[in-house]
Design a protein around this motif. Structure first.
Motif, PDB file in Angstrom:
ATOM      1  N   PHE A  82      -3.117  -0.405  30.572  1.00 33.28           N
ATOM      2  CA  PHE A  82      -1.983  -0.543  29.666  1.00 33.28           C
ATOM      3  C   PHE A  82      -1.727   0.769  28.941  1.00 33.28           C
ATOM      4  CE2 PHE A  82      -3.343  -5.262  29.100  1.00 33.28           C
ATOM      5  CZ  PHE A  82      -2.899  -5.533  30.386  1.00 33.28           C
ATOM      6  N   ALA A  83      -0.461   1.059  28.706  1.00 33.90           N
ATOM      7  CA  ALA A  83      -0.070   2.307  28.055  1.00 33.90           C
ATOM      8  C   ALA A  83      -0.308   2.237  26.554  1.00 33.90           C
ATOM      9  CB  ALA A  83       1.404   2.592  28.335  1.00 33.90           C
ATOM     10  N   ALA A  84      -0.509   3.413  25.975  1.00 36.06           N
ATOM     11  CA  ALA A  84      -0.605   3.506  24.513  1.00 36.06           C
ATOM     12  C   ALA A  84       0.697   3.019  23.883  1.00 36.06           C
ATOM     13  CB  ALA A  84      -0.898   4.940  24.102  1.00 36.06           C
ATOM     14  N   VAL A  85       0.585   2.461  22.675  1.00 37.38           N
ATOM     15  CA  VAL A  85       1.743   1.889  21.978  1.00 37.38           C
ATOM     16  C   VAL A  85       2.076   2.768  20.779  1.00 37.38           C
ATOM     17  CG1 VAL A  85       2.594  -0.115  20.690  1.00 37.38           C
ATOM     18  CG2 VAL A  85       1.166  -0.444  22.729  1.00 37.38           C
ATOM     19  N   PRO A  86       3.343   3.202  20.653  1.00 42.17           N
ATOM     20  CA  PRO A  86       3.715   4.022  19.493  1.00 42.17           C
ATOM     21  C   PRO A  86       3.980   3.169  18.261  1.00 42.17           C
ATOM     22  CG  PRO A  86       5.608   3.752  20.943  1.00 42.17           C
ATOM     23  CD  PRO A  86       4.452   3.035  21.611  1.00 42.17           C
ATOM     24  N   ARG A 145       3.793  -4.183   7.045  1.00 41.61           N
ATOM     25  CA  ARG A 145       4.542  -5.202   7.778  1.00 41.61           C
ATOM     26  C   ARG A 145       4.113  -5.176   9.239  1.00 41.61           C
ATOM     27  NH1 ARG A 145       7.274  -9.358   5.336  1.00 41.61           N
ATOM     28  NH2 ARG A 145       8.681 -10.327   6.857  1.00 41.61           N
ATOM     29  N   ILE A 146       3.689  -6.330   9.764  1.00 45.83           N
ATOM     30  CA  ILE A 146       3.179  -6.418  11.126  1.00 45.83           C
ATOM     31  C   ILE A 146       4.288  -6.854  12.076  1.00 45.83           C
ATOM     32  CG2 ILE A 146       1.509  -7.558  12.636  1.00 45.83           C
ATOM     33  CD1 ILE A 146       0.210  -5.711  10.612  1.00 45.83           C
ATOM     34  N   GLY A 147       4.349  -6.204  13.236  1.00 48.27           N
ATOM     35  CA  GLY A 147       5.278  -6.585  14.298  1.00 48.27           C
ATOM     36  C   GLY A 147       4.542  -6.736  15.613  1.00 48.27           C
ATOM     37  N   PRO A 148       5.228  -7.101  16.676  1.00 49.06           N
ATOM     38  CA  PRO A 148       4.555  -7.264  17.969  1.00 49.06           C
ATOM     39  C   PRO A 148       3.878  -5.979  18.439  1.00 49.06           C
ATOM     40  CG  PRO A 148       6.955  -7.368  18.212  1.00 49.06           C
ATOM     41  CD  PRO A 148       6.660  -7.437  16.761  1.00 49.06           C
ATOM     42  N   GLU A 149       4.400  -4.817  18.031  1.00 49.17           N
ATOM     43  CA  GLU A 149       3.803  -3.557  18.470  1.00 49.17           C
ATOM     44  C   GLU A 149       2.382  -3.378  17.942  1.00 49.17           C
ATOM     45  OE1 GLU A 149       6.202  -2.728  14.722  1.00 49.17           O
ATOM     46  OE2 GLU A 149       6.419  -3.917  16.561  1.00 49.17           O
ATOM     47  N   HIS A 150       2.080  -3.902  16.767  1.00 55.32           N
ATOM     48  CA  HIS A 150       0.728  -3.784  16.224  1.00 55.32           C
ATOM     49  C   HIS A 150      -0.258  -4.618  17.041  1.00 55.32           C
ATOM     50  CE1 HIS A 150       3.374  -2.764  12.798  1.00 55.32           C
ATOM     51  NE2 HIS A 150       2.409  -1.908  12.472  1.00 55.32           N
ATOM     52  N   MET A 165       0.182  -5.507  20.207  1.00 50.56           N
ATOM     53  CA  MET A 165       0.088  -4.893  21.525  1.00 50.56           C
ATOM     54  C   MET A 165      -0.766  -3.635  21.496  1.00 50.56           C
ATOM     55  SD  MET A 165       4.023  -5.441  22.795  1.00 50.56           S
ATOM     56  CE  MET A 165       3.741  -4.654  24.381  1.00 50.56           C
ATOM     57  N   ALA A 166      -0.708  -2.875  20.409  1.00 47.59           N
ATOM     58  CA  ALA A 166      -1.542  -1.684  20.288  1.00 47.59           C
ATOM     59  C   ALA A 166      -3.009  -2.055  20.315  1.00 47.59           C
ATOM     60  CB  ALA A 166      -1.201  -0.941  18.989  1.00 47.59           C
ATOM     61  N   SER A 167      -3.370  -3.141  19.658  1.00 45.74           N
ATOM     62  CA  SER A 167      -4.762  -3.575  19.633  1.00 45.74           C
ATOM     63  C   SER A 167      -5.270  -3.941  21.013  1.00 45.74           C
ATOM     64  CB  SER A 167      -4.922  -4.771  18.689  1.00 45.74           C
ATOM     65  OG  SER A 167      -6.273  -5.178  18.606  1.00 45.74           O
ATOM     66  N   GLY A 168      -4.346  -4.323  21.924  1.00 46.30           N
ATOM     67  CA  GLY A 168      -4.745  -4.737  23.265  1.00 46.30           C
ATOM     68  C   GLY A 168      -4.343  -3.773  24.361  1.00 46.30           C
ATOM     69  N   ALA A 169      -4.003  -2.533  24.010  1.00 43.37           N
ATOM     70  CA  ALA A 169      -3.529  -1.559  25.004  1.00 43.37           C
ATOM     71  C   ALA A 169      -4.724  -0.830  25.622  1.00 43.37           C
ATOM     72  CB  ALA A 169      -2.566  -0.569  24.360  1.00 43.37           C
ATOM     73  N   ILE A 198      -9.400  -8.258  17.866  1.00 44.32           N
ATOM     74  CA  ILE A 198      -9.303  -7.049  18.677  1.00 44.32           C
ATOM     75  C   ILE A 198      -8.803  -7.472  20.058  1.00 44.32           C
ATOM     76  CG2 ILE A 198     -10.576  -5.155  19.768  1.00 44.32           C
ATOM     77  CD1 ILE A 198     -10.660  -4.762  16.843  1.00 44.32           C
ATOM     78  N   SER A 199      -7.850  -6.745  20.613  1.00 41.24           N
ATOM     79  CA  SER A 199      -7.395  -6.925  21.990  1.00 41.24           C
ATOM     80  C   SER A 199      -6.865  -8.354  22.207  1.00 41.24           C
ATOM     81  CB  SER A 199      -8.528  -6.572  22.961  1.00 41.24           C
ATOM     82  OG  SER A 199      -8.023  -6.353  24.266  1.00 41.24           O
ATOM     83  N   ILE A 200      -7.435  -9.122  23.144  1.00 46.35           N
ATOM     84  CA  ILE A 200      -6.954 -10.491  23.334  1.00 46.35           C
ATOM     85  C   ILE A 200      -7.188 -11.304  22.076  1.00 46.35           C
ATOM     86  CG2 ILE A 200      -9.069 -11.532  24.265  1.00 46.35           C
ATOM     87  CD1 ILE A 200      -5.460 -12.112  25.548  1.00 46.35           C
TER      88      ILE A 200
END
Length: 389
Positions: A193-197, A177-182, A184-188, A48-50
């Motif tokens: 930090f802004a929500a991640v789409p 499929r996991i990308g950097p956005e997943h 970043m969403a966990s740590g937003a 989660i997060s960091i």
């Protein structure tokens, strides 16, 4: 496309569970280094997060490169100052120094992680946040091999919260499929930090609902009773602490309680469910054979054949100089101290684990190299308080 797990149903499974905690995440990196040095095979990492960022650095690199990538990340996000003071010389002023470093990072941002937005960008148009995390996106693409993370043998799971629904969700490489956005969403974490789409939905930091992925891991173990499981849970906030004496102490204590996510309670409930399943199966064995074979009894017993589980708590315990800024104080000095503390605590935990006899089939065992009063009710052998099983 969901991938098929490569592990056999009887091979032991080792999972690493990483809590959120910002700058304290260097503790997890040091703990992983100690785990890797002792040739512990790792099958699943959840964060989660960091913890999600550290998890990506682990799952997205081959074993021989993981510690180097973790160190590259933590060196990059540690604030580079012209002077690195000797902590012994700082003495009582250490808390003031740490607070000053936290304030500096909040003002100028953290390299490779986040940068402050111009004041006119805060309102009223989106994204609604104080900081821009696009530097983290670039850092993840540089330090994480997402093809390996998705197609490699290690399972990877990170938790986030739907902004509109308020529901907790997990992104898992066994189902998508996991990308950097997943990551970043966990740590937003808002409002910093802004929500991640992701798709047509927006996500915030999973720590808003639960700062530990332990429940998810326990609920999704595969392999049945024949596959023994060892879970290393690395927590960055300690639920136990002293009564605060100052307002600053109160702010820190409140943060510890909020983000510890009652991990002791989570592990207690997991073990109690484990034990309930065993009692149900023993009760069923007392029934006549014809009743044991009935559809009703088989349905009641479905999902009660649990694996043998050893849960190892590795918990960051504050040092005297830490303040309520500890999770966003990114100085190189504190990073180094957290890394070393994580390594020492994991080494002690592995020594404790090695001293234990093999668990009984179906046992749920909890170990903590530094037990506190909350564990006392689990200690059946008072001569060995380190083993609360």
């Amino acid at each position: 496309m969901p991938r098929t797990p490569t592990a056999t149903h009887t091979a032991p499974l080792t999972a690493l569970v990483l809590q959120g905690g910002g700058a304290l995440g260097a503790y997890q990196a040091g703990a992983y280094e100690a785990l890797a040095e002792r040739a512990q095979t790792l099958d699943w990492v959840a964060g989660i997060s960091i913890g999600a960022i550290n998890a990506a650095l682990i799952a997205g690199n081959p074993p021989q490169r993981r510690v180097d990538r973790l160190r590259a990340f933590w060196e990059r996000v540690s604030l580079a100052m012209p002077v690195r003071p000797d902590p012994d010389l700082l003495g009582p002023a250490r808390g003031w120094w740490d607070n000053a470093m936290a304030l500096w990072g909040a003002m100028v941002g953290v390299p490779g992680f986040f940068a402050p937005r111009p004041p006119l960008a805060w309102w009223p148009q989106p994204p609604a946040s104080w900081y821009d995390t696009s530097p983290l996106h670039d850092t993840l693409l540089e330090l994480v091999d997402f093809d390996l993370l998705n197609d490699g043998p290690m399972r990877f799971s990170v938790g986030a919260v739907g902004v509109e629904s308020g529901n907790f969700t997990y992104f898992d490489n066994q189902s998508e499929r996991i990308g950097p956005e997943h990551v970043m969403a966990s740590g937003a974490l808002p409002p910093g930090f802004a929500a991640v789409p992701i798709g047509d939905r927006w996500y915030w930091d999973g720590g808003l609902v639960s700062n530990t992925p332990l429940t998810y891991v326990m609920d999704h173990l595969d392999g049945g009773a024949e596959r023994p499981v060892t879970v290393f849970q690395i927590d960055l906030f300690n639920a136990r602490g002293r009564v605060p004496e100052t307002l600053a102490d109160a702010a820190e204590r409140e943060k510890d309680i909020r983000y510890s996510s009652r991990t002791r309670l989570v592990s207690d409930l997991a073990r109690e469910r484990h034990q309930l399943h065993q009692r149900l199966r023993r009760l069923a064995e007392m029934l006549p054979k014809t009743q044991q074979a009935s559809t009703e009894v088989r349905e009641l017993l479905r999902g009660t054949q649990d694996a043998t589980v050893t849960l190892v708590h590795v918990i960051h315990r504050r040092n005297a100089c830490e303040t309520q800024t500890k999770d966003y104080e990114f100085s190189h000095l504190s990073m180094t101290e957290h890394w070393q503390a994580g390594g020492a605590d994991m080494a002690a935990s592995l020594q404790l684990l090695a001293r234990q006899g093999p668990p009984r089939p179906g046992e749920f065992r909890v170990l903590d190299h530094h037990p506190d009063a909350s564990m006392a009710r689990h200690v059946s052998n008072r001569k060995n308080p380190e083993n609360p099983s």
